[in-house]
Design a protein around this motif. Structure first.
Motif, PDB file in Angstrom:
ATOM      1  N   GLN A 200       0.832  -1.204   0.000  1.00 40.95           N
ATOM      2  CA  GLN A 200       0.000   0.000   0.000  1.00 40.95           C
ATOM      3  C   GLN A 200       0.872   1.261   0.000  1.00 40.95           C
ATOM      4  OE1 GLN A 200      -3.304  -0.269  -0.449  1.00 40.95           O
ATOM      5  NE2 GLN A 200      -2.890  -2.480  -0.489  1.00 40.95           N
ATOM      6  N   GLY A 201       2.001   1.179   0.665  1.00 44.36           N
ATOM      7  CA  GLY A 201       2.925   2.314   0.661  1.00 44.36           C
ATOM      8  C   GLY A 201       3.479   2.573  -0.734  1.00 44.36           C
ATOM      9  N   GLU A 202       3.693   1.510  -1.490  1.00 44.52           N
ATOM     10  CA  GLU A 202       4.185   1.660  -2.863  1.00 44.52           C
ATOM     11  C   GLU A 202       3.155   2.390  -3.724  1.00 44.52           C
ATOM     12  OE1 GLU A 202       6.793   1.641  -5.881  1.00 44.52           O
ATOM     13  OE2 GLU A 202       7.164   1.045  -3.791  1.00 44.52           O
ATOM     14  N   ILE A 203       1.864   2.107  -3.485  1.00 45.76           N
ATOM     15  CA  ILE A 203       0.803   2.817  -4.225  1.00 45.76           C
ATOM     16  C   ILE A 203       0.866   4.304  -3.914  1.00 45.76           C
ATOM     17  CG2 ILE A 203      -1.699   3.110  -4.415  1.00 45.76           C
ATOM     18  CD1 ILE A 203      -1.983   0.102  -3.893  1.00 45.76           C
ATOM     19  N   LEU A 204       1.076   4.646  -2.675  1.00 44.28           N
ATOM     20  CA  LEU A 204       1.184   6.059  -2.296  1.00 44.28           C
ATOM     21  C   LEU A 204       2.406   6.702  -2.942  1.00 44.28           C
ATOM     22  CD1 LEU A 204       0.277   5.865   1.520  1.00 44.28           C
ATOM     23  CD2 LEU A 204      -1.194   6.563  -0.378  1.00 44.28           C
ATOM     24  N   ARG A 205       3.540   6.004  -2.905  1.00 43.42           N
ATOM     25  CA  ARG A 205       4.760   6.575  -3.483  1.00 43.42           C
ATOM     26  C   ARG A 205       4.624   6.764  -4.997  1.00 43.42           C
ATOM     27  NH1 ARG A 205       6.876   3.254   0.521  1.00 43.42           N
ATOM     28  NH2 ARG A 205       7.081   1.452  -0.872  1.00 43.42           N
ATOM     29  N   THR A 206       3.921   5.842  -5.652  1.00 41.01           N
ATOM     30  CA  THR A 206       3.707   5.961  -7.097  1.00 41.01           C
ATOM     31  C   THR A 206       2.950   7.251  -7.425  1.00 41.01           C
ATOM     32  OG1 THR A 206       3.672   3.560  -7.361  1.00 41.01           O
ATOM     33  CG2 THR A 206       2.632   4.868  -9.116  1.00 41.01           C
ATOM     34  N   ASN A 207       2.093   7.668  -6.505  1.00 46.80           N
ATOM     35  CA  ASN A 207       1.306   8.888  -6.700  1.00 46.80           C
ATOM     36  C   ASN A 207       1.939  10.097  -6.015  1.00 46.80           C
ATOM     37  OD1 ASN A 207      -1.568   8.290  -8.007  1.00 46.80           O
ATOM     38  ND2 ASN A 207      -1.009   6.513  -6.748  1.00 46.80           N
ATOM     39  N   ASN A 208       3.218   9.959  -5.639  1.00 46.93           N
ATOM     40  CA  ASN A 208       3.920  11.062  -4.958  1.00 46.93           C
ATOM     41  C   ASN A 208       3.112  11.573  -3.760  1.00 46.93           C
ATOM     42  OD1 ASN A 208       6.166  11.167  -6.776  1.00 46.93           O
ATOM     43  ND2 ASN A 208       4.835  12.199  -8.272  1.00 46.93           N
ATOM     44  N   ALA A 209       2.568  10.623  -3.004  1.00 44.28           N
ATOM     45  CA  ALA A 209       1.743  10.983  -1.854  1.00 44.28           C
ATOM     46  C   ALA A 209       2.141  10.150  -0.649  1.00 44.28           C
ATOM     47  CB  ALA A 209       0.269  10.769  -2.178  1.00 44.28           C
ATOM     48  N   ASP A 210       1.708  10.641   0.533  1.00 44.57           N
ATOM     49  CA  ASP A 210       1.871   9.873   1.752  1.00 44.57           C
ATOM     50  C   ASP A 210       0.545   9.894   2.499  1.00 44.57           C
ATOM     51  OD1 ASP A 210       1.687  12.370   2.996  1.00 44.57           O
ATOM     52  OD2 ASP A 210       3.871  12.581   3.183  1.00 44.57           O
ATOM     53  N   MET A 211       0.574   9.583   3.775  1.00 46.87           N
ATOM     54  CA  MET A 211      -0.676   9.509   4.545  1.00 46.87           C
ATOM     55  C   MET A 211      -1.289  10.889   4.802  1.00 46.87           C
ATOM     56  SD  MET A 211      -1.321   6.301   5.027  1.00 46.87           S
ATOM     57  CE  MET A 211      -2.517   6.284   6.360  1.00 46.87           C
ATOM     58  N   HIS A 212      -0.538  11.962   4.533  1.00 45.90           N
ATOM     59  CA  HIS A 212      -1.028  13.302   4.867  1.00 45.90           C
ATOM     60  C   HIS A 212      -1.048  14.258   3.669  1.00 45.90           C
ATOM     61  CE1 HIS A 212      -0.703  11.994   9.012  1.00 45.90           C
ATOM     62  NE2 HIS A 212       0.557  11.639   8.795  1.00 45.90           N
ATOM     63  N   THR A 213      -0.697  13.789   2.501  1.00 48.22           N
ATOM     64  CA  THR A 213      -0.686  14.642   1.311  1.00 48.22           C
ATOM     65  C   THR A 213      -2.107  15.111   0.976  1.00 48.22           C
ATOM     66  OG1 THR A 213       1.215  13.443   0.429  1.00 48.22           O
ATOM     67  CG2 THR A 213      -0.077  14.763  -1.131  1.00 48.22           C
ATOM     68  N   PRO A 214      -2.319  16.428   0.768  1.00 41.87           N
ATOM     69  CA  PRO A 214      -3.654  16.935   0.388  1.00 41.87           C
ATOM     70  C   PRO A 214      -4.118  16.304  -0.929  1.00 41.87           C
ATOM     71  CG  PRO A 214      -2.227  18.734   1.055  1.00 41.87           C
ATOM     72  CD  PRO A 214      -1.348  17.522   0.926  1.00 41.87           C
ATOM     73  N   LEU A 215      -5.381  15.968  -0.994  1.00 44.32           N
ATOM     74  CA  LEU A 215      -5.950  15.340  -2.189  1.00 44.32           C
ATOM     75  C   LEU A 215      -6.773  16.337  -3.016  1.00 44.32           C
ATOM     76  CD1 LEU A 215      -7.057  11.871  -0.778  1.00 44.32           C
ATOM     77  CD2 LEU A 215      -4.882  12.528  -1.821  1.00 44.32           C
TER      78      LEU A 215
ATOM     79  N   ALA B 171      -5.733  16.624 -10.033  1.00 42.05           N
ATOM     80  CA  ALA B 171      -5.716  15.893 -11.302  1.00 42.05           C
ATOM     81  C   ALA B 171      -4.403  15.175 -11.548  1.00 42.05           C
ATOM     82  CB  ALA B 171      -5.991  16.864 -12.462  1.00 42.05           C
ATOM     83  N   ASP B 172      -3.384  15.508 -10.709  1.00 42.81           N
ATOM     84  CA  ASP B 172      -2.059  14.910 -10.933  1.00 42.81           C
ATOM     85  C   ASP B 172      -1.847  13.600 -10.175  1.00 42.81           C
ATOM     86  OD1 ASP B 172      -2.193  16.367  -8.551  1.00 42.81           O
ATOM     87  OD2 ASP B 172      -0.016  16.610  -8.492  1.00 42.81           O
ATOM     88  N   ILE B 173      -2.832  13.181  -9.396  1.00 39.61           N
ATOM     89  CA  ILE B 173      -2.718  11.918  -8.667  1.00 39.61           C
ATOM     90  C   ILE B 173      -4.031  11.141  -8.787  1.00 39.61           C
ATOM     91  CG2 ILE B 173      -1.054  12.816  -6.978  1.00 39.61           C
ATOM     92  CD1 ILE B 173      -3.288  13.046  -4.978  1.00 39.61           C
ATOM     93  N   ASP B 174      -3.938   9.845  -8.538  1.00 37.80           N
ATOM     94  CA  ASP B 174      -5.135   8.989  -8.535  1.00 37.80           C
ATOM     95  C   ASP B 174      -5.742   9.072  -7.141  1.00 37.80           C
ATOM     96  OD1 ASP B 174      -7.033   6.975  -8.525  1.00 37.80           O
ATOM     97  OD2 ASP B 174      -5.820   5.605  -9.724  1.00 37.80           O
ATOM     98  N   VAL B 175      -6.682  10.009  -6.996  1.00 36.73           N
ATOM     99  CA  VAL B 175      -7.253  10.280  -5.675  1.00 36.73           C
ATOM    100  C   VAL B 175      -7.886   9.031  -5.069  1.00 36.73           C
ATOM    101  CG1 VAL B 175      -8.977  11.616  -4.405  1.00 36.73           C
ATOM    102  CG2 VAL B 175      -7.612  12.719  -6.195  1.00 36.73           C
ATOM    103  N   TRP B 176      -8.662   8.298  -5.874  1.00 38.61           N
ATOM    104  CA  TRP B 176      -9.328   7.112  -5.345  1.00 38.61           C
ATOM    105  C   TRP B 176      -8.311   6.087  -4.854  1.00 38.61           C
ATOM    106  CZ3 TRP B 176      -9.379   1.912  -6.446  1.00 38.61           C
ATOM    107  CH2 TRP B 176     -10.407   1.156  -5.846  1.00 38.61           C
ATOM    108  N   ALA B 177      -7.239   5.844  -5.624  1.00 44.82           N
ATOM    109  CA  ALA B 177      -6.219   4.866  -5.246  1.00 44.82           C
ATOM    110  C   ALA B 177      -5.507   5.281  -3.968  1.00 44.82           C
ATOM    111  CB  ALA B 177      -5.207   4.696  -6.382  1.00 44.82           C
ATOM    112  N   VAL B 178      -5.223   6.596  -3.845  1.00 46.55           N
ATOM    113  CA  VAL B 178      -4.533   7.086  -2.645  1.00 46.55           C
ATOM    114  C   VAL B 178      -5.424   6.940  -1.424  1.00 46.55           C
ATOM    115  CG1 VAL B 178      -3.593   9.141  -1.508  1.00 46.55           C
ATOM    116  CG2 VAL B 178      -3.010   8.649  -3.899  1.00 46.55           C
TER     117      VAL B 178
END
Length: 230
Positions: A32-47, A56-63
């Motif tokens: 699951q952490g790899e999915i977040l890293r793929t989207n340049n996100a972590d547990m606190h990144t604004p969506l 639009a630059d990240i897969d909000v649903w996946a994150v």
């Protein structure tokens, strides 16, 4: 909870199963952490962006899905670690208990019989405790063979008298096995004394001791009889 926790009977088996569960959960958290890293996100990144719209630059649903899953897995991991700690304590305590049992068994093997049961009255406290004819008495309460001389079982009689209606731990040897009994001396069981059994001291010889709890008889080699009331 995303994982079913093991319910093994043995502490060691349970510990092994919990370790396996821990590894699986940690691996799943990594995925699951790899999915977040793929989207340049972590547990606190604004969506959402500054205007409040989904980015639009990240897969909000996946994150979002990955974040929820990470939270679930972390809760699972916390519970598994707690149970693993308890299981490991159980393994240690069981090993410690095994060593103590071995030491106790070794002590029992060193005990020498100081009396041999000659008869047990039906319905007596001795019979209820499971004592049988030919049992070799190794320990009676705190008394061992060191407490007796070849001509007297007086310490045993005194112990019985002082423990009326109280449970006494007894160790006997029967057919090469050491057996633990619980014997409660009492009056009014329908026979004489508080035990209802008779025994020879140590290895049977010319001297013959009979103890019934209230009356302790000593028959000497010359057939002289003396009584000791307790």
């Amino acid at each position: 909870m995303g994982y079913t926790l093991p319910s093994k009977s043995s502490p060691a088996e349970q510990a092994r199963a919990l370790m396996a569960s821990k590894d699986e959960i940690e691996a799943a958290i990594g995925e699951q952490g790899e999915i977040l890293r793929t989207n340049n996100a972590d547990m606190h990144t604004p969506l959402v962006d500054r205007e409040g719209f989904p980015r639009a630059d990240i897969d909000v649903w996946a994150v979002r899905t990955a974040r929820v899953r990470v939270i679930e897995l972390r809760n699972d991991l916390k519970e598994v670690r707690e149970r693993l700690g308890k299981a490991l304590e159980g393994v240690y305590e069981r090993g410690k208990g095994t060593e103590e049992a071995k030491e106790e068994e070794a002590k029992e093997q060193k005990l020498r019989a100081f009396a041999k049961v000659n008869s047990v009255a039906p319905g007596s406290p001795a019979a209820e405790a499971g004592m049988q004819r030919e049992d070799l008495v190794l320990k009676f309460g705190h008394l061992t063979s060191d407490a007796f001389t070849q001509s007297s079982l007086q310490p045993l009689a005194e112990l019985v008298a002082a423990n009326e209606n109280k449970s006494i731990s007894v160790l006997v040897r029967r057919a090469q096995a050491t057996i633990a009994l619980k014997l409660t001396p009492r009056q009014g069981w329908g026979g004489r004394g508080m035990l209802g059994c008779a025994a020879f001291p140590g290895v049977p010889s010319a001297s013959h001791h009979i103890f019934s709890g209230v009356i302790f008889c000593l028959l000497l080699a010359h057939s002289q009889r003396s009584w000791c009331r307790i």
